[in-house]
Design an enzyme around this catalytic site. Structure first.
Site, mmCIF file in Angstrom:
data_model
loop_
_atom_site.group_PDB
_atom_site.id
_atom_site.type_symbol
_atom_site.label_atom_id
_atom_site.label_comp_id
_atom_site.label_asym_id
_atom_site.label_seq_id
_atom_site.Cartn_x
_atom_site.Cartn_y
_atom_site.Cartn_z
ATOM 1 N N HIS A 60 30.822 36.498 37.126
ATOM 2 C CA HIS A 60 30.915 35.126 36.623
ATOM 3 C C HIS A 60 29.588 34.430 36.411
ATOM 4 C CE1 HIS A 60 35.277 34.323 36.680
ATOM 5 N NE2 HIS A 60 35.290 35.291 37.576
ATOM 6 N N LYS A 85 32.162 17.993 35.020
ATOM 7 C CA LYS A 85 32.045 19.354 35.530
ATOM 8 C C LYS A 85 31.251 19.261 36.819
ATOM 9 C CE LYS A 85 30.098 20.460 31.488
ATOM 10 N NZ LYS A 85 30.538 21.721 30.920
ATOM 11 N N ARG A 86 31.192 20.359 37.589
ATOM 12 C CA ARG A 86 30.378 20.309 38.798
ATOM 13 C C ARG A 86 28.949 19.875 38.443
ATOM 14 N NH1 ARG A 86 32.578 22.178 43.795
ATOM 15 N NH2 ARG A 86 30.461 21.775 44.510
ATOM 16 N N LYS A 136 23.529 22.751 34.461
ATOM 17 C CA LYS A 136 24.446 22.072 33.533
ATOM 18 C C LYS A 136 23.801 20.819 32.903
ATOM 19 C CE LYS A 136 28.694 23.652 35.900
ATOM 20 N NZ LYS A 136 29.624 24.181 34.868
ATOM 21 N N THR A 174 34.878 26.599 30.677
ATOM 22 C CA THR A 174 36.272 26.542 30.227
ATOM 23 C C THR A 174 36.650 25.119 29.849
ATOM 24 O OG1 THR A 174 36.913 26.457 32.556
ATOM 25 C CG2 THR A 174 37.187 28.564 31.406
ATOM 26 N N LYS A 180 39.055 23.210 26.845
ATOM 27 C CA LYS A 180 40.088 22.184 27.060
ATOM 28 C C LYS A 180 39.860 20.998 26.119
ATOM 29 C CE LYS A 180 39.893 23.383 31.978
ATOM 30 N NZ LYS A 180 39.254 22.957 33.251
#
Ligand SMILES: *Cc1c(COP(=O)(O)O)cnc(C)c1O
Length: 868
Positions: free
Chosen positions: A408, A601-602, A607, A712, A716
């Protein structure tokens, strides 16, 4: 007292009339032939068996029965929460029926099964999902209404099952939904944490963590199987002996106090539009010995309770780190506890069929969701060699044909490695087996590449440092027949970087790609009922929910003004819903006509939420310079953030604080006339995501290229007609391919430029981008509160070599944002883009992903449950 390997603890309850036939198996399905049961008995079962109907009246009957008998309440003292419980129990009854039928069908066919081992299942709420998947929503909605409740209020009473951190755990949940929907004979195995991911609150703009005691009230979505218990051993020693055939064997012995019991809790997962309902088995730890009576009698009450507490500790809490390894002993214990219980269960189920061992991998496929369950490889080898007496090589063939491994991430800090002394202490026999696996593997490598010592060191499962470490990814690769990444770019990067030497040795066939997917049932049908209804009407049926490629049919509606109008209306009502939620959860009032710009998101440096908020400051400063007249031309924006930072991740927590400090200043500055608002929505989780995602106009997926394996939430958002602003990373690339250049905003450096840019930051003096420098100066001037707080965060760019390349991408990011502003001004064109986004998202259904796994890795076929 010592304790050699015992068989799986099956409690039997055989003292009934038909004692021989009534031995219960662990699945709760009696091993009893139809012909052995008296006709009169069968007739009674037929007559009174659970077969409750799905109409409104049957629901109401069942609801009232549960209020009265399950909850011991009455019409006079029932609130929304009890109404939720009664509804949940009514649905649970129907689920159990389907669950039983499915297990019965699996038992009869005895097909090859897949076992999905995941340390996280981020399921969220279950009631709405079950109502929709079972097709009960309408009847039950009317049913509760007549009883004086609103279904929305009832649904809102449920607490999330939050047994995961983020993407990885949610992926497992989407995959279970698809496995059930596609009728695959599948089981999930995980841990039943007493505390899921912490609840996030904000205090003075800082994150504070609260325990998530989700089991406070009863959990109707699990079936406790208190009779399914498995002993799991820790510590002890290994004894060698020669068996009756003259073979040297090993036996692992430990003390009773070091054995823990695993108890099964089954979570039924209903498929959509099928009677199939599969199972996630979650293990909970219990002390093997209930209570140390001897200590108690000696007056040592605390020590007597201590053993109990230590055993219960194992499944007490989910580790709250996303993409980051923390080498805590308790985490390793969790991993082995889970793996050992699950494999006992899997092996026991295989043995029921009395098939020879060499058929094991034709009956069983085990998927490792990341390296967390890698010890399963070692455990199966131990079971086969030590307990079943199978020769090493034969056992190893079975093992490697059984397992497949999903990677992952390539982030170095996320790579699992365990100190050899720790493994040796907790799992002495497993450590020996790992050394042997490594020895035989490296001997084979040496034969293929004689004298290439560097290659041996690079491939070794053991890192030869002080102390030594076990590299779990290496073990997972060596012990699996297939290794996959989760998006095309990620799988390519794996082969070019961290697994390069393995590709050289094994060849490239062992490594492939399975691009992630999401379930359209939860992420469109459930989360966005208005859009779902419109799509169903336009396409003429609900078939798209089982075949997402059918969304292509929306393309022919793009040019219809009326359809576009209804599309916009659906989006607008979702924005109103989110605005209400924002008001409720933060007190901030936002305008639903503004452009909703979302990053949820986290919170993680890779990120780059930091880059987003720096961009917000840039926008704010630009707005302040405008005249009122110029501002009238500006599309107002609401920038929405959400996400949890790991409690020990200092920099990520500073990002949250910066967002809130900037929000405070901007939201209270009347001079910009509501052209910009900034919101941090606390406690982002699955049910909050279901409110946020359908309301977004644009969402940001702006990781440094090459760092986000797939993502992901990008899928969405686009599925719900939200556009994305993203880097050329993870699944963004494949989304771009599907939806086309006109419907996505891409920017930034490419993955293959990252190494050179990092190198330049490290060894040369790269001047910081002037726009970025201006923003940094603004923070340092104290404009957003005491700037000393933010110094460590700013240092990651100015003195920390800017590892995530914010300064390199900043200008390109601002340019892309400008294009977004421009494009949003043309509402009709924007709506067309929005429709085309949804229409082209067929590829990203988790059904497609699961079908690929099933056909190309697991080799399994569907087994539909009988309709009864
Ligand atoms: C989908 C999802 C994620 C994953 O989001 P990414 O943007 O892909 O990291 C995380 N948390 C929740 C609650 C989700 O639903």
């Amino acid at each position: 007292m010592s304790n050699a390997d015992s068989t799986v603890g099956v409690s039997t309850n055989a003292k009934t009339k038909n004692a021989k036939a009534r031995v219960r198996t662990l699945t709760g399905i009696p091993k009893i032939e139809m012909s052995e049961i008296p006709k009169e008995t069968l007739a009674l079962w037929e007559k009174y068996g659970v077969g409750e109907a799905d109409d409104k009246e049957s629901f109401q009957k069942s609801f009232i029965r549960h209020v009265t008998t399950t909850l011991a309440r009455s019409v006079y003292n029932i609130d929304n929460f009890s109404a939720y419980q009664a509804t949940a129990h009514t649905v649970r009854d129907r689920l159990i029926k389907r669950w039983n039928d499915t297990q019965q069908a699996h038992t009869e066919v005895d097909p090859k099964r897949v076992y999905y081992l995941s340390l996280e299942f981020l399921l969220g709420r279950s009631l709405d999902n079950a109502l929709l998947n079972l097709g009960l929503k309408e009847n039950y909605g009317e049913g509760v209404k007549e009883l004086g409740f609103r279904m929305e209020d009832i649904l809102d009473e449920e607490v999330d099952a939050a047994l995961g951190n983020g993407g990885l755990g949610r992926l497992a949940a989407c995959y279970m939904d698809s496995l059930a929907t596609l009728d695959y004979p599948a089981w999930g195995y995980g841990l039943r944490y007493t505390y899921g991911i912490f609840q996030q609150r904000l205090k003075d703009g800082f994150q504070v963590e609260l325990p998530d005691y989700w089991l406070n009230f009863d959990n109707p979505w699990e079936l406790p199987r208190l009779d399914v218990t498995i002993d799991v051993k820790f510590c002890g020693t290994v004894n060698r002996y020669t068996d009756e055939t003259g073979k040297v064997r090993h036996v692992w012995v430990n003390e009773d106090k070091d054995t823990v019991q695993a108890v099964a809790y089954d979570v039924p997962i209903p498929g959509y539009g099928t009677k199939n309902c599969i199972n996630i088995r979650l293990w909970s730890s219990k002390p093997k010995r209930k209570f140390n009576l001897k200590r108690f009698n000696e007056g040592q009450y605390e020590q007597a309770v201590q053993e109990q507490m230590e055993a219960e500790n194992i499944t007490a809490v989910l580790y709250p780190n996303d993409n980051h390894m923390v080498g805590k002993e308790l985490r390793l214990k969790q991993q082995y506890f889970w793996v050992s219980a699950s494999l006992s269960d899997i092996v026991r189920r295989f043995k029921k069929s009395s098939k020879p061992w060499d058929e094991f991998s034709y009956q069983v496929a085990i998927q490792l969701n990341d390296t967390h369950p890698t010890l399963a490889i070692v455990e199966l080898q131990r079971i086969l060699v030590d307990l079943e007496g199978i020769d090493w090589d034969e056992a190893w063939k079975i093992v490697t044909n059984t397992f497949a491994f999903t990677n992952h991430t390539i982030l170095p800090e996320a790579m699992e490695r365990w100190p050899v002394p720790m493994v040796q202490y907790l799992l002495p026999r497993h450590m020996q087996i790992i050394f042997d696996i490594n020895l035989f593997f490296l001997q084979a490598v040496e034969r293929a590449y004689p004298d290439d010592r560097e290659l041996l060191a690079k491939l070794s499962i053991i890192e030869e440092s002080t102390p030594q470490f076990v590299r779990m990814a290496h073990l997972a690769i060596v012990g699996s027949h297939r290794v996959n990444g989760v998006a095309a770019l990620h799988s390519e990067l794996l082969k070019k970087t961290i697994f390069k030497d393995f590709v050289r040795y094994y060849g490239d066939e062992k490594f492939d790609n399975k691009t992630n997917g999401i379930t359209p049932r939860r992420w469109l049908h459930q989360a966005n009922p208005k859009l779902s209804e419109l799509i169903t009407e336009a396409l003429g049926s609900k078939n798209w929910l089982k075949n997402l490629e059918l969304l292509k049919g929306l393309k022919s509606h793009v040019d219809k003004v009326d359809f576009r109008k209804r599309w916009v209306t659906a989006k607008h009502s979702n924005k109103v819903r989110l605005a209400e939620y924002i008001k409720k959860s933060t007190g901030i009032i936002v305008n639903p006509n503004a452009l909703f710009d979302v990053q949820v998101k986290r919170i993680h440096e890779y990120k780059r939420q930091f880059m987003n908020i720096l961009g917000v400051i840039h926008r704010y400063n630009a707005l302040k310079k405008l005249t009122s007249q110029e501002r009238a031309d500006i599309v107002p924006r609401v920038v929405i953030f959400g996400g949890k930072a790991a409690p020990g991740y200092y920099i990520a927590k500073l990002v949250i604080k910066l967002i809130n400090s900037v929000a405070d200043v901007i939201n209270n500055d009347n001079s910009i006339e509501d052209t910009l608002k900034v919101v941090f929505i606390p406690d982002y989780n699955v049910s909050v995501a279901e409110i946020i995602i359908p309301a977004s106009d644009i969402s940001q997926h702006i990781s440094t290229a090459g760092t986000e394996a797939s993502g992901t939430s990008n899928m969405k958002f686009v599925l719900n007609g939200g556009l994305i602003l993203g880097t050329v990373d993870g699944a963004n690339i494949e989304i771009h391919e599907e939806i086309g250049d006109d419907n996505i905003f891409m920017f930034g450096n490419l993955a293959d430029q990252v190494d050179d840019l990092r190198h330049a930051h490290r060894y040369r003096n790269i001047p910081i981008d002037p726009s970025l420098q201006a923003v940094i100066n603004d923070i340092e001037s104290g404009h957003f509160g005491d700037s000393r707080i933010f110094a460590p965060l700013i240092n990651t760019i100015t003195h920390g070599k800017d590892y995530y390349l914010i300064s390199d991408d900043f200008q390109s990011y601002l340019d892309a944002q400008k294009l977004v502003d421009e494009a949003y001004k043309d509402k009709e064109e924007w709506t067309k883009k929005s429709i085309l986004c949804s229409a082209n998202m067929g590829k990203f259904s988790s059904d497609r992903a699961i079908q690929e796994y099933a056909e190309q890795i697991w080799n399994i076929d569907p087994v539909p449950a009988k309709r009864s």
